[in-house]
Design an enzyme around this catalytic site. Structure first.
Site, PDB file in Angstrom:
ATOM      1  N   GLY A   1      51.348  39.835  35.989  1.00  0.00           N
ATOM      2  CA  GLY A   1      50.663  39.590  34.876  1.00  0.00           C
ATOM      3  C   GLY A   1      51.646  40.065  33.730  1.00  0.00           C
ATOM      4  O   GLY A   1      51.393  40.732  32.851  1.00  0.00           O
TER       5      GLY A   1
ATOM      6  N   GLY B   1      51.280  41.393  26.834  1.00  0.00           N
ATOM      7  CA  GLY B   1      50.545  42.673  27.033  1.00  0.00           C
ATOM      8  C   GLY B   1      51.166  43.843  27.653  1.00  0.00           C
ATOM      9  O   GLY B   1      52.346  44.055  27.741  1.00  0.00           O
TER      10      GLY B   1
ATOM     11  N   ASP C   1      50.942  33.253  41.412  1.00  0.00           N
ATOM     12  CA  ASP C   1      49.521  33.239  40.921  1.00  0.00           C
ATOM     13  C   ASP C   1      48.808  34.359  41.892  1.00  0.00           C
ATOM     14  O   ASP C   1      48.764  34.011  42.967  1.00  0.00           O
ATOM     15  CB  ASP C   1      49.070  31.742  41.048  1.00  0.00           C
ATOM     16  CG  ASP C   1      47.757  31.700  40.769  1.00  0.00           C
ATOM     17  OD1 ASP C   1      46.940  32.505  40.586  1.00  0.00           O
ATOM     18  OD2 ASP C   1      47.251  30.355  40.787  1.00  0.00           O
TER      19      ASP C   1
ATOM     20  N   TYR D   1      32.812  40.803  33.530  1.00  0.00           N
ATOM     21  CA  TYR D   1      34.010  41.653  33.220  1.00  0.00           C
ATOM     22  C   TYR D   1      33.907  43.297  33.581  1.00  0.00           C
ATOM     23  O   TYR D   1      34.604  43.599  34.347  1.00  0.00           O
ATOM     24  CB  TYR D   1      34.606  41.616  31.876  1.00  0.00           C
ATOM     25  CG  TYR D   1      35.893  42.224  31.335  1.00  0.00           C
ATOM     26  CD1 TYR D   1      37.009  42.037  32.103  1.00  0.00           C
ATOM     27  CD2 TYR D   1      35.713  43.511  30.935  1.00  0.00           C
ATOM     28  CE1 TYR D   1      38.100  42.481  31.794  1.00  0.00           C
ATOM     29  CE2 TYR D   1      36.824  44.242  30.625  1.00  0.00           C
ATOM     30  CZ  TYR D   1      38.243  43.817  31.163  1.00  0.00           C
ATOM     31  OH  TYR D   1      39.347  44.695  30.894  1.00  0.00           O
TER      32      TYR D   1
ATOM     33  N   LYS E   1      35.361  45.427  36.729  1.00  0.00           N
ATOM     34  CA  LYS E   1      36.093  46.732  36.739  1.00  0.00           C
ATOM     35  C   LYS E   1      35.513  47.928  37.292  1.00  0.00           C
ATOM     36  O   LYS E   1      36.191  48.637  37.922  1.00  0.00           O
ATOM     37  CB  LYS E   1      36.443  46.984  35.187  1.00  0.00           C
ATOM     38  CG  LYS E   1      37.385  45.830  34.440  1.00  0.00           C
ATOM     39  CD  LYS E   1      38.841  45.711  35.101  1.00  0.00           C
ATOM     40  CE  LYS E   1      39.568  44.654  34.539  1.00  0.00           C
ATOM     41  NZ  LYS E   1      41.019  44.719  34.987  1.00  0.00           N
TER      42      LYS E   1
ATOM     43  N   PHE F   1      43.471  48.730  23.711  1.00  0.00           N
ATOM     44  CA  PHE F   1      44.659  48.540  23.328  1.00  0.00           C
ATOM     45  C   PHE F   1      45.171  47.343  22.708  1.00  0.00           C
ATOM     46  O   PHE F   1      44.528  46.145  23.010  1.00  0.00           O
ATOM     47  CB  PHE F   1      45.795  48.931  24.602  1.00  0.00           C
ATOM     48  CG  PHE F   1      45.792  50.382  24.936  1.00  0.00           C
ATOM     49  CD1 PHE F   1      46.732  51.222  24.446  1.00  0.00           C
ATOM     50  CD2 PHE F   1      44.751  50.844  25.651  1.00  0.00           C
ATOM     51  CE1 PHE F   1      46.803  52.572  24.828  1.00  0.00           C
ATOM     52  CE2 PHE F   1      44.904  52.207  26.062  1.00  0.00           C
ATOM     53  CZ  PHE F   1      45.900  53.094  25.527  1.00  0.00           C
TER      54      PHE F   1
ATOM     55  N   THR G   1      46.628  44.541  22.675  1.00  0.00           N
ATOM     56  CA  THR G   1      47.268  43.322  23.833  1.00  0.00           C
ATOM     57  C   THR G   1      46.711  42.165  23.372  1.00  0.00           C
ATOM     58  O   THR G   1      45.992  41.871  22.586  1.00  0.00           O
ATOM     59  CB  THR G   1      46.817  43.631  25.445  1.00  0.00           C
ATOM     60  OG1 THR G   1      45.679  43.857  25.465  1.00  0.00           O
ATOM     61  CG2 THR G   1      47.315  45.219  25.556  1.00  0.00           C
TER      62      THR G   1
END
Length: 288
Positions: A12, A16, A56, A149, A153, A182, A184
């Site tokens: 990724g 960011g 990917d 989300y 995590k 942050f 991003t």
């Protein structure tokens, strides 16, 4: 004779934190393998000295194993794997479709297992390696409006802690970076609004709206975060890496507050949770 610089692979890297880590690693003298779904998004990193690959993270395990072989061949080794790719699904949990929930877990959790598994034989054969998983303070805070989300995590943090124990005999380290807020692209282009809007979930809707509005105004500097992450995983020390590392003043303070609340709740209800042993059996402690 000086040894060659370490090789770091980051998922990724188009924007960011992933891009910041790649750029800082190059500045630090590491050999960098940068990845993204679109090669055109990271061509400038190749110009700066990185090897770039299309990746990917949601590919099938067989494809990821083939990718790992190609990536390892770029420099002959990989020393540090940074699982950074991810995105945020907003909305109340009931508003998220089963397909959205599965997609969120596929990228934020299952892909981390599959990508890491593709590199573990290499790490184990060399008896060295560092796994860096990019998590979030949401894993502790369990915020309404980003419940799925946060759940991914929290699962990632637990996964990392298990890896830190399982892989220790192979001299492989694992750390989950619990990020604060942050600046991003997460809140702007890397967040998906819920498909179904259900009236009454006011707190969840306000969180998502405020989260979007705060984009670009977060207190954390991703360049400084990248430097601190790289300092953490490359420092010469006998001290083992923490399995969970809070990064950012907000992440540290809010995590402390949450953990204190959890401990207080545990103490408050502990007497009610006891008295369930088989008659005559006394719990003498266990070492997990």
């Amino acid at each position: 004779m000086a040894s060659d610089p370490q090789v770091i692979l980051i998922t990724g890297c188009s924007t960011g934190l992933g891009r910041c880590i790649a750029e800082e690693a190059l500045a630090k003298g590491l050999r960098v393998i940068a990845t993204a779904r679109r090669l055109s998004a990271i061509e400038d990193l190749r110009d700066k000295g990185a090897r770039i690959f299309t990746l990917d993270v949601n590919d099938k395990p067989t494809a990821l194993k083939n990718f790992a072989a190609e990536a390892i061949n770029a420099f002959g080794q990989v020393d540090i794997l940074v699982n950074n790719a991810g995105w945020l699904l907003g909305g109340a949990i009931e508003e998220n479709t089963p397909e959205e929930v599965q997609s969120q877990f596929a990228t934020n959790f299952f892909s981390v297992i599959n990508v890491t598994d593709a590199f573990l034989p290499h790490f184990r054969s060399r008896r060295t390696g560092t796994i860096v998983n990019i998590s979030s303070q949401g894993s502790y805070l369990a915020g309404t409006g980003a419940g799925i989300y946060c759940t991914t995590k929290a699962a990632l943090d637990c996964l990392t802690e298990v890896w830190s124990k399982e892989l220790e005999p192979f001299n492989i380290r694992a750390v989950s970076i619990i990020l604060g807020a942050f600046r991003t692209s997460v809140a702007s282009s890397n967040t998906k609004a819920p498909t179904n809007i259900i009236e009454g979930y006011d707190a969840a809707h306000k969180f998502h709206e405020d989260f979007r509005k705060r984009s670009g105004q977060e207190i954390g500097d991703p360049v400084k975060a990248a430097k601190r992450i790289l300092d953490l995983v490359t420092m010469k020390t006998e001290k083992p890496l923490p399995s969970r590392f809070a990064l950012g003043e907000d992440a540290i303070q809010l995590s402390k507050k949450h953990l204190k609340q959890r401990l207080s709740e545990l103490e408050e209800w502990s007497s009610f949770g006891q008295g369930t042993n088989v008659d005559g059996v006394v719990y003498e402690g266990a070492d997990w």
